[in-house]
Write an enzyme that holds these catalytic residues in place. Sequence first.
Site, PDB file in Angstrom:
ATOM      1  N   GLY A   1     -36.797  22.261  46.221  1.00 13.99           N
ATOM      2  CA  GLY A   1     -36.968  21.701  47.572  1.00 13.99           C
ATOM      3  C   GLY A   1     -36.144  22.469  48.581  1.00 13.99           C
TER       4      GLY A   1
ATOM      5  N   THR B   1     -29.492  21.847  48.103  1.00 14.56           N
ATOM      6  CA  THR B   1     -30.347  20.659  47.984  1.00 14.56           C
ATOM      7  C   THR B   1     -29.746  19.539  48.826  1.00 14.56           C
ATOM      8  OG1 THR B   1     -31.110  18.929  46.470  1.00 14.56           O
ATOM      9  CG2 THR B   1     -29.226  20.188  45.740  1.00 14.56           C
TER      10      THR B   1
ATOM     11  N   ARG C   1     -42.126  25.785  43.548  1.00 14.10           N
ATOM     12  CA  ARG C   1     -41.807  25.384  42.172  1.00 14.10           C
ATOM     13  C   ARG C   1     -42.778  26.162  41.283  1.00 14.10           C
ATOM     14  NH1 ARG C   1     -38.356  20.835  43.143  1.00 14.10           N
ATOM     15  NH2 ARG C   1     -38.959  19.809  45.066  1.00 14.10           N
TER      16      ARG C   1
ATOM     17  N   VAL D   1     -27.288  38.695  51.894  1.00 15.75           N
ATOM     18  CA  VAL D   1     -27.777  39.998  52.369  1.00 15.75           C
ATOM     19  C   VAL D   1     -26.634  40.794  52.990  1.00 15.75           C
ATOM     20  CG1 VAL D   1     -29.274  41.110  54.076  1.00 15.75           C
ATOM     21  CG2 VAL D   1     -30.162  39.214  52.694  1.00 15.75           C
TER      22      VAL D   1
ATOM     23  N   ARG E   1     -38.634  -5.258  58.951  1.00 14.53           N
ATOM     24  CA  ARG E   1     -39.506  -4.074  59.007  1.00 14.53           C
ATOM     25  C   ARG E   1     -38.942  -2.972  58.115  1.00 14.53           C
ATOM     26  NH1 ARG E   1     -42.386  -6.895  61.283  1.00 14.53           N
ATOM     27  NH2 ARG E   1     -43.360  -6.799  63.342  1.00 14.53           N
TER      28      ARG E   1
ATOM     29  N   ASP F   1     -29.828  16.403  48.468  1.00 16.46           N
ATOM     30  CA  ASP F   1     -29.439  15.168  47.766  1.00 16.46           C
ATOM     31  C   ASP F   1     -27.978  15.108  47.319  1.00 16.46           C
ATOM     32  OD1 ASP F   1     -32.009  14.312  48.016  1.00 16.46           O
ATOM     33  OD2 ASP F   1     -32.603  14.677  45.942  1.00 16.46           O
TER      34      ASP F   1
ATOM     35  N   HIS G   1     -39.500  13.192  54.960  1.00 21.25           N
ATOM     36  CA  HIS G   1     -39.169  14.612  55.099  1.00 21.25           C
ATOM     37  C   HIS G   1     -38.438  14.986  56.380  1.00 21.25           C
ATOM     38  CE1 HIS G   1     -42.023  16.318  51.806  1.00 21.25           C
ATOM     39  NE2 HIS G   1     -40.950  15.726  51.349  1.00 21.25           N
TER      40      HIS G   1
ATOM     41  N   ARG H   1     -28.589  34.728  54.395  1.00 21.64           N
ATOM     42  CA  ARG H   1     -27.975  35.697  55.320  1.00 21.64           C
ATOM     43  C   ARG H   1     -26.651  36.227  54.763  1.00 21.64           C
ATOM     44  NH1 ARG H   1     -24.116  34.535  59.187  1.00 21.64           N
ATOM     45  NH2 ARG H   1     -24.133  35.704  61.160  1.00 21.64           N
TER      46      ARG H   1
ATOM     47  N   ASP I   1     -26.908  16.227  44.534  1.00 18.17           N
ATOM     48  CA  ASP I   1     -27.025  15.725  43.163  1.00 18.17           C
ATOM     49  C   ASP I   1     -26.651  16.763  42.103  1.00 18.17           C
ATOM     50  OD1 ASP I   1     -29.162  17.399  43.587  1.00 18.17           O
ATOM     51  OD2 ASP I   1     -30.684  16.062  42.805  1.00 18.17           O
TER      52      ASP I   1
ATOM     53  N   GLY J   1     -32.975  10.635  48.153  1.00 16.48           N
ATOM     54  CA  GLY J   1     -32.072  10.550  47.003  1.00 16.48           C
ATOM     55  C   GLY J   1     -32.793   9.890  45.841  1.00 16.48           C
ATOM     56  N   ARG J   2     -33.398  10.715  44.981  1.00 15.66           N
ATOM     57  CA  ARG J   2     -34.167  10.158  43.854  1.00 15.66           C
ATOM     58  C   ARG J   2     -33.252   9.582  42.781  1.00 15.66           C
ATOM     59  NH1 ARG J   2     -37.415  15.419  42.709  1.00 15.66           N
ATOM     60  NH2 ARG J   2     -35.578  16.123  43.813  1.00 15.66           N
TER      61      ARG J   2
ATOM     62  N   ASP K   1     -30.672  21.900  40.372  1.00 16.35           N
ATOM     63  CA  ASP K   1     -30.349  22.171  38.966  1.00 16.35           C
ATOM     64  C   ASP K   1     -31.521  22.742  38.175  1.00 16.35           C
ATOM     65  OD1 ASP K   1     -31.553  19.732  38.983  1.00 16.35           O
ATOM     66  OD2 ASP K   1     -29.862  18.632  38.107  1.00 16.35           O
TER      67      ASP K   1
HETATM   68  P1  ATP Z   1     -34.618  20.049  43.928  1.00 17.22           P
HETATM   69  O1  ATP Z   1     -33.266  19.441  43.700  1.00 17.22           O
HETATM   70  O2  ATP Z   1     -34.921  20.248  45.325  1.00 17.22           O
HETATM   71  O3  ATP Z   1     -35.724  19.365  43.138  1.00 17.22           O
HETATM   72  P2  ATP Z   1     -34.619  22.038  41.842  1.00 17.22           P
HETATM   73  O4  ATP Z   1     -34.132  23.436  41.802  1.00 17.22           O
HETATM   74  O5  ATP Z   1     -33.957  21.078  40.879  1.00 17.22           O
HETATM   75  O6  ATP Z   1     -34.525  21.562  43.342  1.00 17.22           O
HETATM   76  P3  ATP Z   1     -37.062  22.071  40.261  1.00 17.22           P
HETATM   77  O7  ATP Z   1     -38.473  21.893  40.665  1.00 17.22           O
HETATM   78  O8  ATP Z   1     -36.499  21.188  39.194  1.00 17.22           O
HETATM   79  O9  ATP Z   1     -36.191  22.009  41.603  1.00 17.22           O
HETATM   80  O10 ATP Z   1     -36.872  23.579  39.747  1.00 17.22           O
HETATM   81  C1  ATP Z   1     -37.261  24.667  40.570  1.00 17.22           C
HETATM   82  C2  ATP Z   1     -37.886  25.728  39.724  1.00 17.22           C
HETATM   83  O11 ATP Z   1     -36.930  26.239  38.778  1.00 17.22           O
HETATM   84  C3  ATP Z   1     -39.050  25.289  38.863  1.00 17.22           C
HETATM   85  O12 ATP Z   1     -40.256  25.187  39.568  1.00 17.22           O
HETATM   86  C4  ATP Z   1     -39.088  26.408  37.821  1.00 17.22           C
HETATM   87  O13 ATP Z   1     -39.691  27.561  38.362  1.00 17.22           O
HETATM   88  C5  ATP Z   1     -37.604  26.685  37.618  1.00 17.22           C
HETATM   89  N1  ATP Z   1     -37.151  25.957  36.433  1.00 17.22           N
HETATM   90  C6  ATP Z   1     -36.863  24.641  36.330  1.00 17.22           C
HETATM   91  N2  ATP Z   1     -36.508  24.298  35.069  1.00 17.22           N
HETATM   92  C7  ATP Z   1     -36.597  25.441  34.344  1.00 17.22           C
HETATM   93  C8  ATP Z   1     -36.348  25.773  32.978  1.00 17.22           C
HETATM   94  N3  ATP Z   1     -35.968  24.845  32.073  1.00 17.22           N
HETATM   95  N4  ATP Z   1     -36.529  27.055  32.596  1.00 17.22           N
HETATM   96  C9  ATP Z   1     -36.908  28.001  33.479  1.00 17.22           C
HETATM   97  N5  ATP Z   1     -37.158  27.751  34.779  1.00 17.22           N
HETATM   98  C10 ATP Z   1     -37.000  26.506  35.211  1.00 17.22           C
END
Ligand code: ATP
Length: 322
Positions: free
Chosen positions: A13, A127, A74, A26, A246, A129, A252, A23, A131, A172-173, A105
Amino acid sequence: MAQKSIAVLTSGGDAPGMNAAFRAVVRTGINKGMKVFGIYRGFNGLLKGEIEEMNLRSVSEIIGNGGTKLYTARSEEFKKKEAQERAAEFCRSKGISGVVVIGGDGSFRGARALTRAGVNCIGVPGTIDNDIACSEYTVGYDTAMNTALQMVDRIRDTAQSHDRCSIVEVMGRHCGDIALQTGIATGATAILVPEVEYNIERDVITRILNTQKTGKKHFIIVVAEGVGGVNDLAKYIEQRLGIEARATILGHVQRGGSPTVRDRVVASQMGYRAVELLSQDIGNRVVCMRDGKITDLDITEALDMPRVFDTELYKIAMTISI
Ligand code: ATP
């Protein structure tokens, strides 16, 4: 010695401040004499070869922008070993020896997999959240909290005019940090978070009734996304107490917007730290904030840490929001 090349991507996300981290990566890389590539659309971009070499001006005028200029995605495909090996091979073909992965994560699991396939990766927590267990702070959290705060303040104005109860769902899931902070900062009568088991009668109805007795006529209830059910809760409060209620789901709106000072500064510090590690050929680390300081940890160690909810702050909220 050949010029070192590194790359940077954003994944999962989006979060305000990701551009500031991009930035910083880079500019730190270029200042250290490296070539720096931007990879578009997360791990998908690595699989599709969507990369571009950056220069100092490629990242001008983005520190104050929400979203991510690198786009994010993703990628289910990247979870497969074959895809990870193909991505590593692509990096090698471009001379890229390290990648900074800005995300949550899940993205760190991807970073660990790519490191195992032979390309050093460093995770930067991005992120809204908050989290990520290993870090007290994630890039985007401060902006999201402040957006939620502004929105709830506005809802409070109208709740007050109508003697109404407003139930507001914030993001916050699995993590109630945004709800807790926003709830305290807006004087919410009740705060429902996924980390604390709740009972509607005890934790919502009785709190409203007790507050009513002291003369209060409008109420804010802040609910984390992971608890949900705000429409049903509004109906229940109306039926049970006979007051207008309400529900609002902020959604988002909390993900966008110009990052706050804190998000811009922490993102800059974390991006810098990530490149420092790659410049020393160190991989498989997550940059994090611990005791207010920027440091780094092994990715597996970081992923295995249990998240700790701030029960003391929750207790304070329950004590003073009456
Ligand atoms: P958010 O907290 O916003 O959900 P996130 O990084 O935890 O962010 P995810 O959708 O869980 O979001 O992971 C992002 C991408 O990381 C996944 O779409 C995938 O490409 C990669 N990824 C996640 N888990 C694995 C894994 N076990 N092995 C390899 N790649 C992974």
